[in-house]
Design an enzyme around this catalytic site. Sequence first.
Site, mmCIF file in Angstrom:
data_model
loop_
_atom_site.group_PDB
_atom_site.id
_atom_site.type_symbol
_atom_site.label_atom_id
_atom_site.label_comp_id
_atom_site.label_asym_id
_atom_site.label_seq_id
_atom_site.Cartn_x
_atom_site.Cartn_y
_atom_site.Cartn_z
ATOM 1 N N ASP A 30 4.296 -32.950 2.468
ATOM 2 C CA ASP A 30 3.351 -33.777 1.723
ATOM 3 C C ASP A 30 4.167 -34.855 1.020
ATOM 4 O O ASP A 30 5.329 -34.609 0.649
ATOM 5 C CB ASP A 30 2.651 -32.888 0.671
ATOM 6 C CG ASP A 30 1.381 -33.528 0.128
ATOM 7 O OD1 ASP A 30 0.309 -32.934 0.335
ATOM 8 O OD2 ASP A 30 1.467 -34.607 -0.492
ATOM 9 N N GLU A 152 -12.132 -28.847 11.086
ATOM 10 C CA GLU A 152 -12.203 -27.522 10.458
ATOM 11 C C GLU A 152 -13.602 -27.292 9.914
ATOM 12 O O GLU A 152 -14.279 -28.229 9.505
ATOM 13 C CB GLU A 152 -11.128 -27.390 9.371
ATOM 14 C CG GLU A 152 -11.094 -28.474 8.322
ATOM 15 C CD GLU A 152 -12.038 -28.256 7.166
ATOM 16 O OE1 GLU A 152 -12.534 -27.119 7.042
ATOM 17 O OE2 GLU A 152 -12.290 -29.208 6.416
ATOM 18 N N PHE A 153 -14.000 -26.004 9.917
ATOM 19 C CA PHE A 153 -15.317 -25.642 9.387
ATOM 20 C C PHE A 153 -15.153 -24.627 8.255
ATOM 21 O O PHE A 153 -15.949 -23.713 8.099
ATOM 22 C CB PHE A 153 -16.201 -25.088 10.513
ATOM 23 C CG PHE A 153 -16.374 -26.061 11.649
ATOM 24 C CD1 PHE A 153 -17.237 -27.145 11.531
ATOM 25 C CD2 PHE A 153 -15.646 -25.923 12.832
ATOM 26 C CE1 PHE A 153 -17.385 -28.059 12.568
ATOM 27 C CE2 PHE A 153 -15.789 -26.830 13.874
ATOM 28 C CZ PHE A 153 -16.657 -27.901 13.737
ATOM 29 N N ARG A 155 -15.083 -23.034 4.596
ATOM 30 C CA ARG A 155 -15.828 -23.203 3.345
ATOM 31 C C ARG A 155 -14.920 -22.838 2.190
ATOM 32 O O ARG A 155 -14.255 -21.788 2.236
ATOM 33 C CB ARG A 155 -17.042 -22.265 3.327
ATOM 34 C CG ARG A 155 -18.089 -22.589 4.369
ATOM 35 C CD ARG A 155 -19.009 -21.412 4.586
ATOM 36 N NE ARG A 155 -18.264 -20.245 5.057
ATOM 37 C CZ ARG A 155 -18.775 -19.018 5.168
ATOM 38 N NH1 ARG A 155 -20.007 -18.791 4.813
ATOM 39 N NH2 ARG A 155 -18.037 -18.018 5.621
ATOM 40 N N ASN A 227 -21.879 -30.833 8.891
ATOM 41 C CA ASN A 227 -21.999 -30.918 7.427
ATOM 42 C C ASN A 227 -23.284 -31.636 7.015
ATOM 43 O O ASN A 227 -23.937 -31.245 6.044
ATOM 44 C CB ASN A 227 -20.778 -31.625 6.830
ATOM 45 C CG ASN A 227 -19.636 -30.653 6.577
ATOM 46 O OD1 ASN A 227 -19.746 -29.470 6.886
ATOM 47 N ND2 ASN A 227 -18.545 -31.138 6.017
ATOM 48 N N PHE A 268 -28.428 -21.568 3.775
ATOM 49 C CA PHE A 268 -28.507 -22.953 3.301
ATOM 50 C C PHE A 268 -29.937 -23.411 3.059
ATOM 51 O O PHE A 268 -30.280 -24.573 3.230
ATOM 52 C CB PHE A 268 -27.738 -23.902 4.234
ATOM 53 C CG PHE A 268 -26.274 -23.898 3.903
ATOM 54 C CD1 PHE A 268 -25.512 -22.774 4.129
ATOM 55 C CD2 PHE A 268 -25.673 -24.989 3.303
ATOM 56 C CE1 PHE A 268 -24.181 -22.726 3.776
ATOM 57 C CE2 PHE A 268 -24.336 -24.945 2.933
ATOM 58 C CZ PHE A 268 -23.592 -23.816 3.175
ATOM 59 N N GLY A 276 -22.946 -30.050 -3.885
ATOM 60 C CA GLY A 276 -21.875 -30.885 -4.413
ATOM 61 C C GLY A 276 -20.606 -30.608 -3.632
ATOM 62 O O GLY A 276 -20.649 -30.127 -2.496
ATOM 63 N N CYS A 279 -17.105 -32.249 0.319
ATOM 64 C CA CYS A 279 -17.374 -32.293 1.762
ATOM 65 C C CYS A 279 -18.784 -32.779 2.053
ATOM 66 O O CYS A 279 -18.964 -33.879 2.571
ATOM 67 C CB CYS A 279 -17.133 -30.925 2.377
ATOM 68 S SG CYS A 279 -15.439 -30.370 2.158
ATOM 69 N N LYS A 282 -19.829 -36.324 0.550
ATOM 70 C CA LYS A 282 -19.052 -37.458 1.065
ATOM 71 C C LYS A 282 -19.204 -37.594 2.584
ATOM 72 O O LYS A 282 -19.235 -38.698 3.106
ATOM 73 C CB LYS A 282 -17.591 -37.351 0.610
ATOM 74 C CG LYS A 282 -16.589 -36.871 1.594
ATOM 75 C CD LYS A 282 -15.191 -36.959 1.051
ATOM 76 C CE LYS A 282 -14.241 -36.032 1.795
ATOM 77 N NZ LYS A 282 -14.018 -36.288 3.185
HETATM 78 C C1 UGA Z 1 -18.748 -27.322 3.625
HETATM 79 C C2 UGA Z 1 -19.241 -26.672 4.929
HETATM 80 O O1 UGA Z 1 -20.120 -25.587 4.610
HETATM 81 C C3 UGA Z 1 -18.053 -26.149 5.754
HETATM 82 O O2 UGA Z 1 -18.504 -25.627 6.982
HETATM 83 C C4 UGA Z 1 -17.072 -27.322 6.004
HETATM 84 O O3 UGA Z 1 -15.934 -26.913 6.749
HETATM 85 C C5 UGA Z 1 -16.614 -27.874 4.676
HETATM 86 O O4 UGA Z 1 -17.772 -28.334 3.935
HETATM 87 C C6 UGA Z 1 -15.663 -29.015 4.928
HETATM 88 O O5 UGA Z 1 -16.099 -30.055 5.418
HETATM 89 O O6 UGA Z 1 -14.456 -28.853 4.732
HETATM 90 P P1 UGA Z 1 -17.963 -26.386 1.245
HETATM 91 O O7 UGA Z 1 -17.831 -27.802 0.812
HETATM 92 O O8 UGA Z 1 -16.865 -25.430 0.922
HETATM 93 O O9 UGA Z 1 -18.155 -26.286 2.833
HETATM 94 O O10 UGA Z 1 -19.277 -25.837 0.553
HETATM 95 P P2 UGA Z 1 -20.658 -25.216 1.040
HETATM 96 O O11 UGA Z 1 -20.555 -23.757 1.105
HETATM 97 O O12 UGA Z 1 -21.149 -25.930 2.226
HETATM 98 O O13 UGA Z 1 -21.587 -25.577 -0.230
HETATM 99 C C7 UGA Z 1 -21.789 -26.944 -0.591
HETATM 100 C C8 UGA Z 1 -22.742 -27.073 -1.751
HETATM 101 O O14 UGA Z 1 -24.054 -26.727 -1.356
HETATM 102 C C9 UGA Z 1 -22.428 -26.211 -2.974
HETATM 103 O O15 UGA Z 1 -22.566 -27.026 -4.111
HETATM 104 C C10 UGA Z 1 -23.499 -25.139 -2.950
HETATM 105 O O16 UGA Z 1 -23.814 -24.667 -4.225
HETATM 106 C C11 UGA Z 1 -24.666 -25.903 -2.338
HETATM 107 N N1 UGA Z 1 -25.659 -25.059 -1.638
HETATM 108 C C12 UGA Z 1 -25.284 -24.293 -0.577
HETATM 109 C C13 UGA Z 1 -26.985 -25.098 -2.039
HETATM 110 O O17 UGA Z 1 -27.359 -25.806 -2.993
HETATM 111 N N2 UGA Z 1 -27.917 -24.330 -1.363
HETATM 112 C C14 UGA Z 1 -27.564 -23.555 -0.305
HETATM 113 O O18 UGA Z 1 -28.454 -22.904 0.266
HETATM 114 C C15 UGA Z 1 -26.228 -23.531 0.093
#
Ligand code: UGA
Length: 458
Positions: A30, A152-153, A155, A227, A268, A276, A279, A282
């Site tokens: 890095d 990548e996927f 979380r 996403n 979801f 928020g 990921c 944005k």
């Molecule tokens: C997300 C994707 O889920 C991953 O698959 C992906 O790899 C990742 O972005 C990335 O691009 O790197 P992440 O940002 O860790 O993962 O978070 P999520 O689990 O997707 O949650 C995102 C937001 O949605 C959180 O604020 C959560 O509280 C909110 N959320 C989630 C809800 O408001 N309702 C739901 O039913 C689920």
Amino acid sequence: MKLAVVGCGYVGLVTGSCLAAAGHEVVATDNDGPRIASLQVGKIPIYEPNLDKVLESAVREGRLRFAPDCAEAMHAADVIFICVGTPPTETGEADLSAIDNVARLIAKESRSPKLVIEKSTVPAQTGEQLKRALQVYTRNNGVSFRVASNPEFLREGTAVGDFFHPDRIVVGVEEPESERQLREIYRPILDGRFRCPVHQPSCPPAATADFVVTTIASAELIKHAANSFLGLKISYANVLADLCERLGGNVDEVTRAVGLDPRIGRQFLNAGLGFGGFCLPKDIQAFIKLADGVGVDFGLLKEAERVNKQRVNLLLDKVKKALWVMKDKQIGVLGIAFKPNTDDIRLAPAVEVIRRLLAEGCQVRATDPEAIERARAVFPDLYYSADPYEVARGADALLLLTEWEQFRSLDWKRIRNEMARPLVVDGRNMLRPAEMRELGFEYVSFGRPQAVAVDATT
Ligand code: UGA
């Protein structure tokens, strides 16, 4: 095969550590010198469950090392994973300057052929630009580069488990040799030949991941499309919640039954404060920009984004409706991180809520199991406590903003007794309205019949 990971943020650290744990030789680098220095002495700059275990054992077993010199790290590698950040610019597009810098460095420093893999989330056609930059800046005409995309996927909060137990591995390639190398890299994961730090003593039975081979452009699109769809789903559930409030339905019942259709799925569809993190918001924004740029109006996503931005307003309206005057009211905040099991507060709805409460003249006390230190950098003067009961003490309202599991099992009777007024606004629909009512709370959530305080004396 020798692997280099460039960028030691969340994606780079999880990718590098897990690939090393799966048996590969990995050097991670890095351009942030202090970050590398602290990693070299075992200090991990982010909170991600299980990352410490995988990283420490990979380092101890000599398969993972951190190199301050990016050029040196690249010399040794056959395959380079680019894991640098692609933050949004002022106008919402992805800022690709870090990718460009890495490409120029790889081109300049490479003395042998390399497979260069985009792991960072990038807009479609970045692969083309990357290939061009590698060709244009190379100083050694004998060196050839192949480019691939491997989105990548992961979380946040479950990233290590997600890496070892993916539902799909997507590789966008142009040459059979790139596909062969990527298959070899992921072979231990596909064959289940690794020590999983998450499930002890053994992992639950799971379907084998699909290894999906596509063009580079498709792989780039898949990431944004996945996403964005998740964001779309959440916004859909949130509009359903608004509708339930007007028509007398219960969004929990509606989404549960709707989600039992396997074509839709239950995940979801949790209504509340909205999505928020760094990921979903944005990536949706960048996908809209990308579509606009080629003349495709992705109005569907624009609406999902608009709905999401309204959620904080709706929560504050609920608070105001209950409290009447906001100025000088003491508000307790449970949860600052954008989701549970992370200390990440980037684009966290809770941060926006706190900012607005402070602007209204409220006295805010906040707690979060992991994110207090990061929040301090944004709100240095806020009153923080690791103890949720202290945050509730004397409060006129308690706002539940992150769905940390430990908030569910708090002693809510004790909380009620600590508060000046037993008002709970649940931004994550975590608690049960009937139970809260029985405990004497005035309880407000999203899209569920409202519970009003009945007895605050026992
Ligand atoms: C997300 C994707 O889920 C991953 O698959 C992906 O790899 C990742 O972005 C990335 O691009 O790197 P992440 O940002 O860790 O993962 O978070 P999520 O689990 O997707 O949650 C995102 C937001 O949605 C959180 O604020 C959560 O509280 C909110 N959320 C989630 C809800 O408001 N309702 C739901 O039913 C689920």
